[in-house]
Design a protein around this motif. Structure first.
Motif, mmCIF file in Angstrom:
data_model
loop_
_atom_site.group_PDB
_atom_site.id
_atom_site.type_symbol
_atom_site.label_atom_id
_atom_site.label_comp_id
_atom_site.label_asym_id
_atom_site.label_seq_id
_atom_site.Cartn_x
_atom_site.Cartn_y
_atom_site.Cartn_z
ATOM 1 N N ARG A 259 63.986 26.100 -43.249
ATOM 2 C CA ARG A 259 62.674 25.735 -42.712
ATOM 3 C C ARG A 259 62.132 26.821 -41.793
ATOM 4 O O ARG A 259 60.969 27.193 -41.873
ATOM 5 N N ASN A 260 63.004 27.374 -40.937
ATOM 6 C CA ASN A 260 62.564 28.440 -40.040
ATOM 7 C C ASN A 260 62.224 29.704 -40.806
ATOM 8 O O ASN A 260 61.329 30.451 -40.428
ATOM 9 N N GLY A 261 62.963 29.945 -41.905
ATOM 10 C CA GLY A 261 62.649 31.109 -42.722
ATOM 11 C C GLY A 261 61.284 30.989 -43.358
ATOM 12 O O GLY A 261 60.541 31.967 -43.477
ATOM 13 N N THR A 262 60.924 29.763 -43.765
ATOM 14 C CA THR A 262 59.589 29.551 -44.332
ATOM 15 C C THR A 262 58.516 29.724 -43.275
ATOM 16 O O THR A 262 57.482 30.341 -43.518
ATOM 17 N N LYS A 263 58.782 29.203 -42.070
ATOM 18 C CA LYS A 263 57.819 29.363 -40.995
ATOM 19 C C LYS A 263 57.654 30.820 -40.613
ATOM 20 O O LYS A 263 56.566 31.262 -40.261
ATOM 21 N N ALA A 264 58.767 31.584 -40.682
ATOM 22 C CA ALA A 264 58.687 32.985 -40.291
ATOM 23 C C ALA A 264 57.825 33.783 -41.242
ATOM 24 O O ALA A 264 57.298 34.829 -40.889
ATOM 25 N N ARG A 265 57.673 33.285 -42.481
ATOM 26 C CA ARG A 265 56.859 34.016 -43.440
ATOM 27 C C ARG A 265 55.377 33.666 -43.321
ATOM 28 O O ARG A 265 54.545 34.166 -44.064
ATOM 29 N N MET A 266 55.067 32.723 -42.406
ATOM 30 C CA MET A 266 53.686 32.337 -42.209
ATOM 31 C C MET A 266 53.006 33.243 -41.187
ATOM 32 O O MET A 266 53.648 33.739 -40.262
ATOM 33 N N LYS A 267 51.736 33.459 -41.357
ATOM 34 C CA LYS A 267 50.976 34.235 -40.384
ATOM 35 C C LYS A 267 49.839 33.370 -39.856
ATOM 36 O O LYS A 267 49.299 32.514 -40.547
ATOM 37 N N GLY A 268 49.462 33.613 -38.631
ATOM 38 C CA GLY A 268 48.464 32.776 -37.982
ATOM 39 C C GLY A 268 47.040 33.218 -38.229
ATOM 40 O O GLY A 268 46.291 33.441 -37.265
ATOM 41 N N VAL A 269 46.633 33.371 -39.481
ATOM 42 C CA VAL A 269 45.253 33.716 -39.814
ATOM 43 C C VAL A 269 44.479 32.420 -40.015
ATOM 44 O O VAL A 269 44.827 31.599 -40.860
ATOM 45 N N GLU A 270 43.428 32.225 -39.248
ATOM 46 C CA GLU A 270 42.669 30.983 -39.306
ATOM 47 C C GLU A 270 41.544 31.086 -40.323
ATOM 48 O O GLU A 270 40.828 32.100 -40.386
ATOM 49 N N CYS A 271 41.418 30.043 -41.131
ATOM 50 C CA CYS A 271 40.348 29.985 -42.128
ATOM 51 C C CYS A 271 39.029 29.664 -41.426
ATOM 52 O O CYS A 271 38.957 28.722 -40.624
ATOM 53 N N ASP A 272 37.984 30.421 -41.740
ATOM 54 C CA ASP A 272 36.685 30.207 -41.107
ATOM 55 C C ASP A 272 36.029 28.902 -41.548
ATOM 56 O O ASP A 272 35.173 28.357 -40.847
ATOM 57 N N THR A 273 36.458 28.377 -42.709
ATOM 58 C CA THR A 273 35.813 27.180 -43.250
ATOM 59 C C THR A 273 36.458 25.889 -42.760
ATOM 60 O O THR A 273 35.787 25.005 -42.219
ATOM 61 N N CYS A 274 37.778 25.770 -42.947
ATOM 62 C CA CYS A 274 38.467 24.517 -42.603
ATOM 63 C C CYS A 274 39.346 24.617 -41.361
ATOM 64 O O CYS A 274 39.841 23.602 -40.874
ATOM 65 N N GLY A 275 39.599 25.806 -40.863
ATOM 66 C CA GLY A 275 40.390 25.961 -39.655
ATOM 67 C C GLY A 275 41.895 26.018 -39.864
ATOM 68 O O GLY A 275 42.644 26.099 -38.892
ATOM 69 N N GLU A 276 42.369 25.962 -41.113
ATOM 70 C CA GLU A 276 43.807 26.054 -41.387
ATOM 71 C C GLU A 276 44.323 27.415 -40.907
ATOM 72 O O GLU A 276 43.736 28.457 -41.208
ATOM 73 N N ASN A 277 45.426 27.383 -40.152
ATOM 74 C CA ASN A 277 45.930 28.639 -39.582
ATOM 75 C C ASN A 277 47.363 28.960 -39.985
ATOM 76 O O ASN A 277 48.005 29.787 -39.354
ATOM 77 N N ARG A 278 47.899 28.306 -41.002
ATOM 78 C CA ARG A 278 49.255 28.618 -41.477
ATOM 79 C C ARG A 278 49.172 29.074 -42.923
ATOM 80 O O ARG A 278 48.963 28.277 -43.827
ATOM 81 N N HIS A 279 49.323 30.375 -43.113
ATOM 82 C CA HIS A 279 49.273 30.959 -44.446
ATOM 83 C C HIS A 279 50.404 31.957 -44.605
ATOM 84 O O HIS A 279 50.877 32.539 -43.622
ATOM 85 N N GLU A 280 50.852 32.158 -45.828
ATOM 86 C CA GLU A 280 51.901 33.122 -46.086
ATOM 87 C C GLU A 280 51.386 34.534 -45.873
ATOM 88 O O GLU A 280 50.175 34.792 -45.869
ATOM 89 N N ASP A 281 52.335 35.469 -45.695
ATOM 90 C CA ASP A 281 51.968 36.844 -45.375
ATOM 91 C C ASP A 281 51.060 37.482 -46.420
ATOM 92 O O ASP A 281 50.162 38.255 -46.091
ATOM 93 N N ASP A 282 51.315 37.178 -47.681
ATOM 94 C CA ASP A 282 50.537 37.828 -48.751
ATOM 95 C C ASP A 282 49.364 36.965 -49.224
ATOM 96 O O ASP A 282 48.761 37.233 -50.274
ATOM 97 N N ALA A 283 49.031 35.882 -48.484
ATOM 98 C CA ALA A 283 47.950 34.988 -48.904
ATOM 99 C C ALA A 283 46.595 35.672 -48.714
ATOM 100 O O ALA A 283 46.331 36.284 -47.673
ATOM 101 N N ARG A 284 45.733 35.561 -49.723
ATOM 102 C CA ARG A 284 44.370 36.088 -49.658
ATOM 103 C C ARG A 284 43.332 34.978 -49.544
ATOM 104 O O ARG A 284 42.203 35.227 -49.123
ATOM 105 N N PHE A 285 43.738 33.766 -49.951
ATOM 106 C CA PHE A 285 42.815 32.636 -49.914
ATOM 107 C C PHE A 285 43.453 31.495 -49.128
ATOM 108 O O PHE A 285 44.683 31.370 -49.061
ATOM 109 N N CYS A 286 42.611 30.652 -48.554
ATOM 110 C CA CYS A 286 43.081 29.525 -47.750
ATOM 111 C C CYS A 286 43.882 28.562 -48.623
ATOM 112 O O CYS A 286 43.469 28.214 -49.733
#
Length: 296
Positions: A259-286
């Motif tokens: 679980r921590n390994g999955t969280k570590a791969r997340m980056k805190g980029v916030e979506c301008d539309t819905c506000g979601e801020n947990r995305h994977e490192d290589d994510a380009r879309f919300c």
């Protein structure tokens, strides 16, 4: 379990620094300070590498000296001589650390200062208490400086932190699990005492609990064993139960590491539309609404 998570920051925050200890004014003391404390200079790195090698060799001497037969004859004299050479060298190093700072007591009372002192005391105590020399193995604690000296070990720090976070997150589950195990061994230890009795070595309930613990952990020393059919049946149940008990904490910690390994791969980029801020490192879309993420 919070201790595991705080250890890396504890060692880092309490590492001797110029702000805490005070850099001396005299040039000769400054030269000593740069050698024994500053690991970011070529001379300081060389000193710490040789110091680490000396610590490892001294630990080898302590271990070899404990082997029966090596403490007799010329081997014993050689090992004792080497131990005193290392002790005097570490004593001189400790003295240099004290005289090279303006606040020696602050270093002496720090974690590293106390460890440095405890690493040399056993050899002097051995003059009056011979077995105290083996307490010199506390020098192994001085190797925590290794993370500051060898860049090759810096890469292991993230894995160490991941394991520490997993242990911290699993603390309550493991406590509940151990409490259940404690109740099981208490009941089974009492039952085996009633079934077998003193004539078969189970002289008390604590002795039965000891047998239950050694059996459920699959250790099985064999110093106390059931002799009756009912006792052997209980022993068989305990052995089978032990397989499952050993696997439970492994699964708990393993799940937290995953679980921590999955969280570590997340980056805190916030979506301008819905506000979601947990995305994977290589994510380009919300991951929630599909909006293209702004690059950071």
């Amino acid at each position: 379990m919070r201790l595991f998570a705080s250890l890396p920051s504890f060692f880092r925050d309490n590492y001797p620094s110029a702000e805490r200890l005070g850099v001396p004014v005299a040039r000769w003391r400054q030269s000593i300070y740069r050698t024994v404390f500053e690991t970011n200079t070529p001379l300081g790195k060389t000193f710490e590498r040789y110091l680490t090698l000396a610590i490892l060799l001294s630990l080898c001497v302590v271990v070899v000296h404990s082997i029966p037969g090596t403490a007799e004859g010329w081997r014993g004299y050689l090992l004792r001589g080497l131990e005193w050479i290392f002790t005097l060298a570490f004593t001189a190093e400790y003295g240099l650390r004290l005289i090279s700072v303006r606040k020696p007591w602050r270093y002496a009372l720090s974690f590293y200062g106390i460890v440095d002192l405890l690493s040399i005391i056993p050899a002097y105590l051995a003059v009056f208490f011979p077995d105290a020399q083996f307490l010199a193995a506390i020098r192994a604690l001085r190797l925590v400086r290794t993370f500051h000296i060898f860049p090759a070990l810096h890469g292991f720090l993230s894995e160490y932190l991941m394991l520490a976070r997993a242990l911290q997150a699993s603390a309550r589950k493991i406590f509940v699990f151990l409490s259940v195990v404690a109740m099981i061994v208490l009941v089974m230890g009492t039952l085996i005492f009633v079934i077998e009795g003193p004539e078969h070595g189970f002289t008390s309930v604590p002795m039965g609990i000891y047998w239950a613990i050694s059996t459920v952990t699959t250790v099985g020393y064999g110093d106390v064993t059931p002799a009756t059919p009912m006792g052997r049946f209980f022993a068989s149940v305990m052995m089978l139960l032990g397989w499952g008990i050993v696997a439970v904490p492994t699964g708990i910690v393993g799940a937290e590491i995953s679980r921590n390994g999955t969280k570590a791969r997340m980056k805190g980029v916030e979506c301008d539309t819905c506000g979601e801020n947990r995305h994977e490192d290589d994510a380009r879309f919300c991951r929630r609404c599909g909006t293209r993420l702004q690059s950071t």
